[in-house]
Design an enzyme around this catalytic site. Structure first.
Site, PDB file in Angstrom:
ATOM      1  N   LEU A  86       0.826  -1.196   0.000  1.00 27.55           N
ATOM      2  CA  LEU A  86       0.000   0.000   0.000  1.00 27.55           C
ATOM      3  C   LEU A  86       0.864   1.252   0.000  1.00 27.55           C
ATOM      4  CD1 LEU A  86      -2.661  -1.105   2.650  1.00 27.55           C
ATOM      5  CD2 LEU A  86      -2.713  -1.408   0.161  1.00 27.55           C
ATOM      6  N   CYS A  87       0.434   2.204  -0.795  1.00 30.62           N
ATOM      7  CA  CYS A  87       1.155   3.472  -0.877  1.00 30.62           C
ATOM      8  C   CYS A  87       0.573   4.448   0.140  1.00 30.62           C
ATOM      9  CB  CYS A  87       1.033   4.040  -2.290  1.00 30.62           C
ATOM     10  SG  CYS A  87       1.828   5.645  -2.495  1.00 30.62           S
ATOM     11  N   LEU A  88       1.247   4.553   1.277  1.00 26.51           N
ATOM     12  CA  LEU A  88       0.850   5.474   2.338  1.00 26.51           C
ATOM     13  C   LEU A  88       2.054   6.308   2.741  1.00 26.51           C
ATOM     14  CD1 LEU A  88      -1.165   2.944   4.536  1.00 26.51           C
ATOM     15  CD2 LEU A  88      -2.082   4.500   2.800  1.00 26.51           C
TER      16      LEU A  88
END
Length: 250
Positions: A86-88
């Protein structure tokens, strides 16, 4: 392999999380690899994820806390693609925004906050609230029977899940039985076995039953079907229905 500093830091963070677990979150490292953490997020009550049980992983670099972990969610949830990085802002997608002062608790609280928002990112998906609620209901069963890593890391939760699922099954069975008990007399009568016309004592009710039988035979003839040999029998559903109607009409 974790550096001495990473091992020390993660050990300390685990101790803190055990002593003061954040709301809706359970997390622990793999006993064989302290850089691999597993978490469970419980869906908050005021969201479509209510009651859901979401398992995922945090994969820390060997030089943590100077670099961020990779974040994944394994349990199907309707918000993120299962088992996808996930791109966080707190994930390995953005090492430039990472703050070494952040902890496992900070990361998972941030993930929960992002999960309950509508913001899109790499690894996120769009589904309806109905789909999210369905996945939330199915999540316990998925983790218990299909999620191998979950069963290895959280054996005590698996046992709790089994008990929860058994109770849910019993509750649903009780609800179904209650529905049968409150069924109206006409519906229940229609499910009973057949009786003969001779068993209908009331003359008016027998006339009504005979009329219904003749109508049924006429319909069969119109459809090109021969009347059944047991045409002298009618369903008790019809008989009781007519009997009850007769009572009201008298």
């Amino acid at each position: 392999m974790a550096t001495k500093q990473a091992h020390k830091r993660l050990t300390k963070e685990y101790k803190l999380m055990v002593e003061n677990p954040p709301p809706y979150i359970l997390a622990r490292p793999n006993e064989d690899n302290i850089l691999e953490w597993h978490y469970i997020i419980t869906g908050p009550a005021d969201t479509p994820y209510k009651g859901g049980q979401y398992h995922g992983t945090l994969t820390f670099p060997s030089d943590y806390p100077y670099k961020p972990p990779a974040i994944r969610m394994i349990t199907p949830n309707g918000r993120f693609k299962p088992n996808t990085r996930l791109c966080l802002s707190m994930s390995d997608y953005h090492p430039d925004t990472w703050n070494p002062g952040w902890s496992v608790s900070t990361i998972l609280n941030g993930l929960l906050s992002f999960m309950t928002s509508d913001e899109a990112t790499t690894g996120s998906i769009t589904t309806s609230d109905h789909q999210k609620k369905t996945l939330a209901r199915n999540s316990i069963s998925y983790n218990t029977f299909q999620n191998v890593r979950f069963k290895l890391i959280f054996p005590e939760v698996v046992q709790e899940n089994v008990e929860t699922l058994e109770k849910r099954k019993l509750d649903e069975g009780d609800a179904a039985n209650t529905g049968d008990e409150t069924e109206d007399p006409f519906t229940k009568a229609a499910k009973e076995k057949v009786i003969s016309l001779e068993e209908i004592l009331d003359p008016e009710d027998r006339i009504r039953a005979e009329q219904a039988l003749r109508q049924s035979e006429n319909n069969s003839k119109k459809d090109g079907k021969e009347p059944n040999d047991s045409s002298s029998m009618v369903y008790i559903g019809i008989a009781i229905f007519l009997f009850l109607v007769g009572l009201f009409m008298k």
